[in-house]
Design an enzyme around this catalytic site. Sequence first.
Site, PDB file in Angstrom:
ATOM      1  N   TYR A  77     -97.876  74.053  15.504  1.00 46.18           N
ATOM      2  CA  TYR A  77     -97.721  72.920  14.591  1.00 46.18           C
ATOM      3  C   TYR A  77     -98.610  71.720  14.895  1.00 46.18           C
ATOM      4  CZ  TYR A  77     -94.322  71.789  18.270  1.00 46.18           C
ATOM      5  OH  TYR A  77     -93.707  71.573  19.457  1.00 46.18           O
ATOM      6  N   LYS A 114     -87.996  71.010  12.192  1.00 46.44           N
ATOM      7  CA  LYS A 114     -88.046  70.733  13.633  1.00 46.44           C
ATOM      8  C   LYS A 114     -87.451  71.963  14.312  1.00 46.44           C
ATOM      9  CE  LYS A 114     -86.987  67.403  17.211  1.00 46.44           C
ATOM     10  NZ  LYS A 114     -86.620  68.364  18.230  1.00 46.44           N
ATOM     11  N   ASP A 174     -86.077  74.747  16.750  1.00 41.12           N
ATOM     12  CA  ASP A 174     -85.210  74.591  17.922  1.00 41.12           C
ATOM     13  C   ASP A 174     -85.539  75.697  18.925  1.00 41.12           C
ATOM     14  OD1 ASP A 174     -83.278  73.452  19.391  1.00 41.12           O
ATOM     15  OD2 ASP A 174     -81.583  74.140  18.195  1.00 41.12           O
ATOM     16  N   CYS A 195     -51.499  77.041  41.309  1.00 40.19           N
ATOM     17  CA  CYS A 195     -52.677  77.693  40.721  1.00 40.19           C
ATOM     18  C   CYS A 195     -52.200  78.854  39.844  1.00 40.19           C
ATOM     19  CB  CYS A 195     -53.594  78.202  41.826  1.00 40.19           C
ATOM     20  SG  CYS A 195     -54.873  79.305  41.200  1.00 40.19           S
ATOM     21  N   GLU A 212     -91.838  68.953   7.855  1.00 42.39           N
ATOM     22  CA  GLU A 212     -91.754  70.358   8.289  1.00 42.39           C
ATOM     23  C   GLU A 212     -90.516  70.543   9.151  1.00 42.39           C
ATOM     24  OE1 GLU A 212     -95.644  70.251  10.090  1.00 42.39           O
ATOM     25  OE2 GLU A 212     -94.821  69.921  12.089  1.00 42.39           O
ATOM     26  N   CYS A 261     -58.510  82.686  46.688  1.00 45.27           N
ATOM     27  CA  CYS A 261     -57.986  82.867  45.330  1.00 45.27           C
ATOM     28  C   CYS A 261     -58.907  83.815  44.551  1.00 45.27           C
ATOM     29  CB  CYS A 261     -57.919  81.506  44.633  1.00 45.27           C
ATOM     30  SG  CYS A 261     -57.566  81.604  42.890  1.00 45.27           S
ATOM     31  N   CYS A 279     -57.456  74.228  43.103  1.00 41.18           N
ATOM     32  CA  CYS A 279     -56.742  75.255  43.859  1.00 41.18           C
ATOM     33  C   CYS A 279     -57.388  75.262  45.249  1.00 41.18           C
ATOM     34  CB  CYS A 279     -56.920  76.611  43.178  1.00 41.18           C
ATOM     35  SG  CYS A 279     -56.554  77.969  44.303  1.00 41.18           S
ATOM     36  N   CYS A 298     -53.476  82.306  41.809  1.00 39.98           N
ATOM     37  CA  CYS A 298     -52.987  82.769  43.113  1.00 39.98           C
ATOM     38  C   CYS A 298     -51.667  82.110  43.518  1.00 39.98           C
ATOM     39  CB  CYS A 298     -54.037  82.537  44.192  1.00 39.98           C
ATOM     40  SG  CYS A 298     -54.234  80.803  44.615  1.00 39.98           S
ATOM     41  N   LYS A 356     -82.873  64.156  12.502  1.00 39.53           N
ATOM     42  CA  LYS A 356     -81.975  65.196  13.018  1.00 39.53           C
ATOM     43  C   LYS A 356     -80.836  65.455  12.030  1.00 39.53           C
ATOM     44  CE  LYS A 356     -82.027  66.423  17.133  1.00 39.53           C
ATOM     45  NZ  LYS A 356     -82.040  65.808  18.405  1.00 39.53           N
TER      46      LYS A 356
HETATM   47  S1  IVH Z   1     -94.925  67.674  16.664  1.00 34.79           S
HETATM   48  C1  IVH Z   1     -96.211  64.038  19.052  1.00 34.79           C
HETATM   49  N1  IVH Z   1     -93.681  69.355  15.110  1.00 34.79           N
HETATM   50  O1  IVH Z   1     -89.859  68.442  19.009  1.00 34.79           O
HETATM   51  C2  IVH Z   1     -95.856  65.188  18.164  1.00 34.79           C
HETATM   52  N2  IVH Z   1     -92.727  68.925  17.247  1.00 34.79           N
HETATM   53  O2  IVH Z   1     -89.562  65.625  20.232  1.00 34.79           O
HETATM   54  C3  IVH Z   1     -94.941  66.080  18.845  1.00 34.79           C
HETATM   55  N3  IVH Z   1     -90.696  70.189  17.691  1.00 34.79           N
HETATM   56  O3  IVH Z   1     -90.175  69.344  22.113  1.00 34.79           O
HETATM   57  C4  IVH Z   1     -94.724  67.389  18.382  1.00 34.79           C
HETATM   58  N4  IVH Z   1     -90.616  71.260  15.798  1.00 34.79           N
HETATM   59  O4  IVH Z   1     -91.300  71.041  20.620  1.00 34.79           O
HETATM   60  C5  IVH Z   1     -93.676  68.739  16.300  1.00 34.79           C
HETATM   61  N5  IVH Z   1     -92.704  70.823  13.630  1.00 34.79           N
HETATM   62  C6  IVH Z   1     -92.701  70.238  14.816  1.00 34.79           C
HETATM   63  C7  IVH Z   1     -91.701  70.469  15.770  1.00 34.79           C
HETATM   64  C8  IVH Z   1     -91.743  69.783  16.979  1.00 34.79           C
HETATM   65  C9  IVH Z   1     -90.023  71.080  16.971  1.00 34.79           C
HETATM   66  C10 IVH Z   1     -90.251  69.760  19.035  1.00 34.79           C
HETATM   67  C11 IVH Z   1     -91.306  69.805  20.065  1.00 34.79           C
HETATM   68  C12 IVH Z   1     -90.895  68.772  21.073  1.00 34.79           C
HETATM   69  C13 IVH Z   1     -89.989  67.897  20.297  1.00 34.79           C
HETATM   70  C14 IVH Z   1     -90.581  66.525  20.175  1.00 34.79           C
END
Ligand code: IVH
Length: 694
Positions: free
Chosen positions: A246, A133, A135, A429, A131, A452, A447, A432, A335
């Site tokens: 999640y 990750k 942000d 600078c 799934e 300034c 500076c 100034c 990642k």
């Molecule tokens: S599962 C132990 N699922 O990733 C399981 N985490 O490093 C932990 N995150 O800050 C969480 N998307 O917020 C999970 N689909 C996802 C995620 C997710 C982002 C973030 C989570 C945490 C970090 C874990």
Amino acid sequence: MPDKDEKEFQPEVNPNEIESKSDARDAAEKLRDAIRYHNYRYYVEDDPVISDAEYDDLFDNLKKLEEEYPDIVTEDSPTQKVGGEPKDELGLVDHPTPMLSLKSVREDDEVANFVDNCKEEVSGDITFVCEPKYDGLAVELIYEEGTFVQGMTRGDGRTGENITSNLKTLGEVPLKLVSSDSTDIPERLVVRGEVFMLKEEFEELNNRREKEGEKTFANPRNAAAGSLRQLDPNITAERPLHIFFYQIAEADGLEFDTHLEALKMLPKLGLRANLDYEFECSTAEEILDRFEEFEEQREEMPYEFDGMVVKVNRIDQQDDLGTRTRNPRWAIACKFPPRRSTTEIKEITVQVGRTGKLTPIAILEPVHIGGVEIRRASLHNQSEIEQKDIRSGDTVLVERAGDVIPYVVKPITDKRDGSEKKHHMPEQCPVCGADVVLSEDKKQAHCPNPQCEAQAKERLQYFVGTDAMDVEGLGERRIEQLYNKGLIEKLSDIFNLTEEDLRQLDDVAEKAAQNILSEIDESKKADLHQFLYALGIPHIGQHMARVLAKKFKSVDDLREISAEDLREIEEIGPEVAQAVESFFSNEDAFKDIDLMFDAGLTLDNPLFQQKEQPLDGLTFVFTGNLDSWPRDEVKELVERYGARAASSVSGNTDYVVAGPGAGSKLDDARDEGVDILDEEEFKELLEEKVGSLK
Ligand code: IVH
């Protein structure tokens, strides 16, 4: 913290080449030192010098070494912390079970190793769920009898910030769970998810803020986190926030055997899951294919995600695999590689910061990296420019990893045609004209003129910023205009602004001026640590401001403090001590502070710790219910007298105080041989050490 040269701040350590424990110990210490330095640059100075990806490499190498040689792990190793420090202004709450982080991987064979390892360690068929990750900001929500009772941020993994009221403002967070035929409402449900902002809504919010002269957010993640961690939930309510759940961390009365089953249950309870982007895979090849597809979809998705999470699907197999200190063994985060691109440096200019520091800035031929237009990148200092041999006119490799502060990785020297120019720091600078002063190691240029113009503007902007006095409505553009019109110069001038002054700004009518004035008035009631931070004293970031506020009751107590006395305080090093002494021994600074008090400033100091600390050095863990105090209060009570209240039992715990309903911490205490007290015994101990209780 002194600057480090490149070898020190990016030590080249290859864990696979280390053969003895003593080499491992030395290498680990170098890595820890470098990681602490980068944490400082990132969290305190807001000025990272390496990219997120390079930071992750250092961290991963340290983790590998410590895993290989567990004896070399030190208590203060950065690997022993799960996440960032929670802010206690919002109130802190313990997570029912720690919120772990995920091990990040970047290489195909790391994915294959993960799959092989899981297959080896569990019995029966195994599948994995892939799934996005997300942000954003990780949160945990607790529902009791179907009602939302508490929400918190991840914080350091054990303790998070209490953001219940803020989460309640999100349309996608139901205050009551929905009951449907197929799913009964569980007695207690603990769910985790990610709060985020859509890319489009983030752009709109930033455009609006820019027009209103407010500071813009660097990226959707910062915008979501900043919006959620507000003291005033009305502000959160105005921001476009979304959530995907999640993980079900606890569910009394819900039956599910797999992660996918759990996720499918969530919408039936009224909780939003992203079911269209959950994919079940059986092999490393399938997982890697899915990763590629996610990467292709990345730009067109309406929200940001920075990789893919792979989780073992069956819950019994997750349990069998268990966890390491920081990470579960049943999940990893793959990642995406850092986003890089090449472009040309049009020119190198020099910016003068709040403290007079001169920073060379590369003005770039605009380039899009991962959907964001990059026009400038900080080159940090002259020695970095020389080390990397970056020249004006060079084609350079630019990276934007996670955060938007872009970073010049290196020049592409093959592209040089001889017209490129080396950069030299100016002797005067650029704003100034004062003679520039070089630091002892000649790396930093300053500076020296506090009057300034550039410094004055930056100081004013910093003073009113969100983390400082937090005056909404006074953004960069408005401060600039007020300064240029001669209406503000020193910090106290902000507190003396009038409606008439504000009406002189381009786009401020009567109502807006009144709003700003009431914001200013509100900011006059502040906490000492916030004020100390807002003053913009060199080296005093949020953390150091708190350290000072814990030891000094009021600003007056800092008036005649010497660097020597300050050094007595744990955590304060020579540079910080010197900076604080110089700042407070400057009469002008104090005159300005006095003018702020005259204008109505009042400072509270909730962090101040009484000198007498009869419980100094003791660590308590509380479990179960106590008749005389709720859990939070009893923790505060022992902390007030200098003790630490920890959330789990370890070798450092002195006492576990157990009331009815005590949980597994009691067993942990027995295992660790820690003294266990009941409520009466605890009261006796307090009376003996503290005297009569207030
Ligand atoms: S599962 C132990 N699922 O990733 C399981 N985490 O490093 C932990 N995150 O800050 C969480 N998307 O917020 C999970 N689909 C996802 C995620 C997710 C982002 C973030 C989570 C945490 C970090 C874990």
